[in-house]
Motif scaffolding. Structure first.
Motif, mmCIF file in Angstrom:
data_model
loop_
_atom_site.group_PDB
_atom_site.id
_atom_site.type_symbol
_atom_site.label_atom_id
_atom_site.label_comp_id
_atom_site.label_asym_id
_atom_site.label_seq_id
_atom_site.Cartn_x
_atom_site.Cartn_y
_atom_site.Cartn_z
ATOM 1 N N ALA A 152 0.674 -1.070 0.071
ATOM 2 C CA ALA A 152 -0.139 -0.046 0.245
ATOM 3 C C ALA A 152 0.852 1.315 0.098
ATOM 4 N N LYS A 153 0.356 2.057 -1.134
ATOM 5 C CA LYS A 153 1.414 3.399 -0.913
ATOM 6 C C LYS A 153 0.943 4.213 0.383
ATOM 7 N N ASN A 154 -0.067 4.438 0.625
ATOM 8 C CA ASN A 154 -0.351 5.232 1.850
ATOM 9 C C ASN A 154 0.041 4.618 3.215
ATOM 10 N N SER B 214 5.067 14.079 2.836
ATOM 11 C CA SER B 214 6.105 14.523 3.643
ATOM 12 C C SER B 214 5.711 15.184 4.920
ATOM 13 N N TYR B 215 4.550 15.156 5.298
ATOM 14 C CA TYR B 215 4.176 15.776 6.608
ATOM 15 C C TYR B 215 4.307 14.621 7.662
ATOM 16 N N TYR B 216 4.525 13.529 7.238
ATOM 17 C CA TYR B 216 5.014 12.280 8.394
ATOM 18 C C TYR B 216 6.313 12.654 9.096
ATOM 19 N N ILE C 254 -3.706 21.501 7.684
ATOM 20 C CA ILE C 254 -3.033 20.605 8.566
ATOM 21 C C ILE C 254 -3.159 20.962 10.018
ATOM 22 N N ASP C 255 -4.238 21.866 10.309
ATOM 23 C CA ASP C 255 -4.332 22.110 11.714
ATOM 24 C C ASP C 255 -4.501 21.094 12.724
ATOM 25 N N GLN C 256 -5.196 20.076 12.462
ATOM 26 C CA GLN C 256 -5.254 18.853 13.220
ATOM 27 C C GLN C 256 -3.878 18.278 13.459
ATOM 28 N N HIS C 257 -3.065 18.322 12.488
ATOM 29 C CA HIS C 257 -1.637 17.858 13.015
ATOM 30 C C HIS C 257 -0.869 18.723 13.964
ATOM 31 N N VAL D 114 -11.971 13.693 11.320
ATOM 32 C CA VAL D 114 -11.470 12.470 10.976
ATOM 33 C C VAL D 114 -10.288 12.393 10.368
ATOM 34 N N SER D 115 -9.296 12.233 10.275
ATOM 35 C CA SER D 115 -7.914 12.589 9.485
ATOM 36 C C SER D 115 -7.001 11.242 9.239
ATOM 37 N N VAL D 116 -6.667 10.958 8.354
ATOM 38 C CA VAL D 116 -5.813 10.011 8.162
ATOM 39 C C VAL D 116 -4.467 10.475 8.635
ATOM 40 N N GLY D 117 -4.042 11.446 8.032
ATOM 41 C CA GLY D 117 -2.498 11.780 8.307
ATOM 42 C C GLY D 117 -2.412 12.539 9.793
ATOM 43 N N ALA D 118 -3.400 13.357 10.082
ATOM 44 C CA ALA D 118 -3.494 13.664 11.505
ATOM 45 C C ALA D 118 -3.337 12.528 12.616
ATOM 46 N N THR E 253 -13.002 7.721 -0.751
ATOM 47 C CA THR E 253 -12.830 8.935 -1.753
ATOM 48 C C THR E 253 -11.742 8.306 -2.777
ATOM 49 N N ASP E 254 -10.602 7.792 -2.239
ATOM 50 C CA ASP E 254 -9.672 7.610 -3.268
ATOM 51 C C ASP E 254 -10.182 6.482 -4.446
ATOM 52 N N MET E 255 -11.467 5.915 -4.464
ATOM 53 C CA MET E 255 -12.053 4.966 -5.542
ATOM 54 C C MET E 255 -12.881 5.774 -5.907
ATOM 55 N N SER F 54 -17.555 13.537 -0.029
ATOM 56 C CA SER F 54 -17.808 14.362 1.223
ATOM 57 C C SER F 54 -16.241 14.525 1.859
ATOM 58 N N ILE F 55 -15.335 14.180 1.337
ATOM 59 C CA ILE F 55 -13.817 14.461 1.956
ATOM 60 C C ILE F 55 -13.138 15.735 1.314
ATOM 61 N N TRP F 56 -13.235 15.623 0.017
ATOM 62 C CA TRP F 56 -12.400 16.539 -0.739
ATOM 63 C C TRP F 56 -13.235 17.352 -1.643
ATOM 64 N N GLU F 57 -12.937 18.998 -1.488
ATOM 65 C CA GLU F 57 -13.870 19.704 -2.179
ATOM 66 C C GLU F 57 -13.708 19.920 -3.857
ATOM 67 N N LEU G 96 -3.573 11.625 -8.695
ATOM 68 C CA LEU G 96 -3.327 10.326 -8.727
ATOM 69 C C LEU G 96 -4.426 9.111 -9.388
ATOM 70 N N ARG G 97 -5.612 9.306 -8.744
ATOM 71 C CA ARG G 97 -6.783 8.482 -8.764
ATOM 72 C C ARG G 97 -7.600 8.819 -10.097
ATOM 73 N N ALA G 98 -7.526 10.191 -10.482
ATOM 74 C CA ALA G 98 -7.991 10.533 -11.725
ATOM 75 C C ALA G 98 -7.414 9.856 -12.899
#
Ligand code: EPZ
Length: 420
Positions: free
Chosen positions: A21-23, A95-97, A124-127, A162-166, A306-308, A328-331, A372-374
């Protein structure tokens, strides 16, 4: 610049093996910084986001070596710098990780503002909130993020969204913190669990990953000297599943975790296609007729990813009837619909909703991948369209899919990479 040239239509048939998995990989590679020692990662996808993650680790002083096509040895004991190279970090999102990892290990991190897919605002306010709760001072200015602490002390953190990255960054920063950290309202994606499993294998004490609450008992150090195999890519598997439905093909997908694919499987069955699974690591999808209309609303795991969404948009564009997607995730994740419309689709995006009036077939056209997914969606569209489709901006696709054209070629697609 390379482009992909696809000649369709083709009904895809055969087997495909899913990569790591990439992510998960783009989080686990920076997480090795916390080990301050050596580890071996297996099932690492060979994609450009992984390559750039490795380059950054090397720039920081780590020893990174490929032991095989998918096996990576990383020794972070020689990391001297806590300043990640700004030009490289701004090239991709994950790279935020580096912030959570460098802060956890060296109590100091300077990282360029992350780049990555343009999906609308990506705050990235939640990070920052998580790092501050642990005792760090965070400054975001002049295109970079700086986080510094005298020491990190465990705390309670409630995520506003709910944030994956944060979620992952909060875990990374608290693994070596003093005391216990409890993070609530966290993301539950398979890659969150994978990062926690990796860190636990290396000696961390993280509990609850995959549920709404994660508890981390800080440990003094991680021990390293172990190997870890990265989880299979849920989104790559889903991409091939939907390519079988769109092309009315028959694909057996191997090295996946079928449990991670349930929201996608349910929609495929609703659309009238067939699914056969061993409940373990193999799933077969086949479709003999035009898929039926359906609706989706994207949501954090275990909801529809959302990535699908763009790949499902291709299926909806040729489905029997009118389908609706609510993002509902990305605008800004409907940019691909303009490209599909060039190919004869009838899609009306409006804000976070798009209406897909199914057409009988698509026709080839030059199209541009916006992310990417597009890009993955446009490959599927090219495979099912009549005539030739040229796909530009494919560096987006290379960021996250390993050997995608080779994998599709093995399923019968007529797809070539052409250098211009
Ligand atoms: C991760 O991005 C993935 N990237 C994305 O995958 C994926 O689309 C996304 O999660 C959602 O599943 C990586 O894992 C590298 P989020 P991330 O923080 O972590 C809001 C792909 O195609 N938010 O879960 O950046 C945010 O605006 C990529 O592989 C805040 O408000 O996403 C969004 O609406 C694209 N404040 C929502 O939360 C924050 O501090 C979810 O974002 C953080 C996020």
């Amino acid at each position: 610049m390379d482009k992909l040239v696809v000649k369709g239509p083709t009904r895809l048939k055969g087997n495909v093996i899913i990569s790591g998995a990439k992510n998960a990989a783009v989080a686990i590679i920076p997480a090795t910084i916390l080990i301050n020692g050596k580890c071996v990662l297996e099932n690492v996808p060979n994609i450009s986001d992984v390559k750039i993650s490795c380059d950054i680790l090397k720039d920081l002083g780590a020893k990174v070596e490929w032991l095989g096509e998918h096996e990576l040895s990383i020794d972070t004991s020689s990391i001297i710098s806590s300043n990640a190279p700004l030009d490289k970090t701004s090239k991709f999102r994950a790279s935020y990780y580096l912030i959570g990892s460098l802060l956890g290990r060296k109590l100091s991190a300077t990282v360029g503002l992350p780049g990555g897919c343009n999906l609308g605002a990506r705050p990235i306010d939640q990070h920052a909130k998580a790092f501050e709760a642990l005792g760090a001072k965070v400054d975001i200015s002049q295109g970079k993020i700086t986080a510094k602490a005298k020491k990190l002390i465990g705390n309670s953190i409630y995520m506003d969204v709910v944030s994956v990255g944060a979620t992952i960054n909060a875990m990374l920063a608290s693994v070596l913190a003093e005391g216990t950290t409890v993070i609530e309202n966290v993301a539950k994606e398979p890659h969150i669990v994978d990062v926690a499993n990796f860190l636990n294998t290396m000696g961390a004490d993280i509990r609850g990953a995959g549920t709404d609450v994660i508890k981390i008992n800080g440990v003094k150090q991680l021990h390293g000297n172990a190997s870890y195999s990265i989880v299979p890519d849920q989104i790559e598997a889903g991409t091939f599943m939907l390519s079988a439905v769109a092309s009315r093909g028959d694909i057996t997908i191997k090295n996946c975790i079928t449990k991670h694919l349930e929201s996608i499987t349910a929609k495929i069955i609703e659309m009238g296609a067939n699914v056969e699974t061993d409940g373990g690591d193999t799933i077969r999808i086949w479709c003999n007729k035009r898929p039926l209309k359906a609706n989706i609303k994207t949501a954090p795991y275990p909801g529809f990813p959302t990535d699908m969404q763009p790949q499902m948009g291709v299926v909806f564009s040729i489905a029997d009837g009118t389908s609706i997607i609510n993002e509902s995730i990305w605008e800004s994740r409907f940019q691909y619909t303009a490209e599909l419309n060039k190919m004869g689709a009838k899609i009306t995006p409006q804000g976070k909703t798009a209406v897909f009036e199914g057409v009988k077939s698509l026709s080839g056209s030059p199209v541009y991948s916006s992310d990417l997914r597009a890009g993955a969606a446009l490959i599927i569209a090219g495979i099912i369209a009549n005539g030739e489709t040229e796909i530009y901006n494919i560096h987006h696709i290379d960021r996250g899919y390993e050997n995608i054209e080779e994998k599709f070629r093995k399923l019968g697609a007529k797809i070539q990479r052409v250098s211009e």
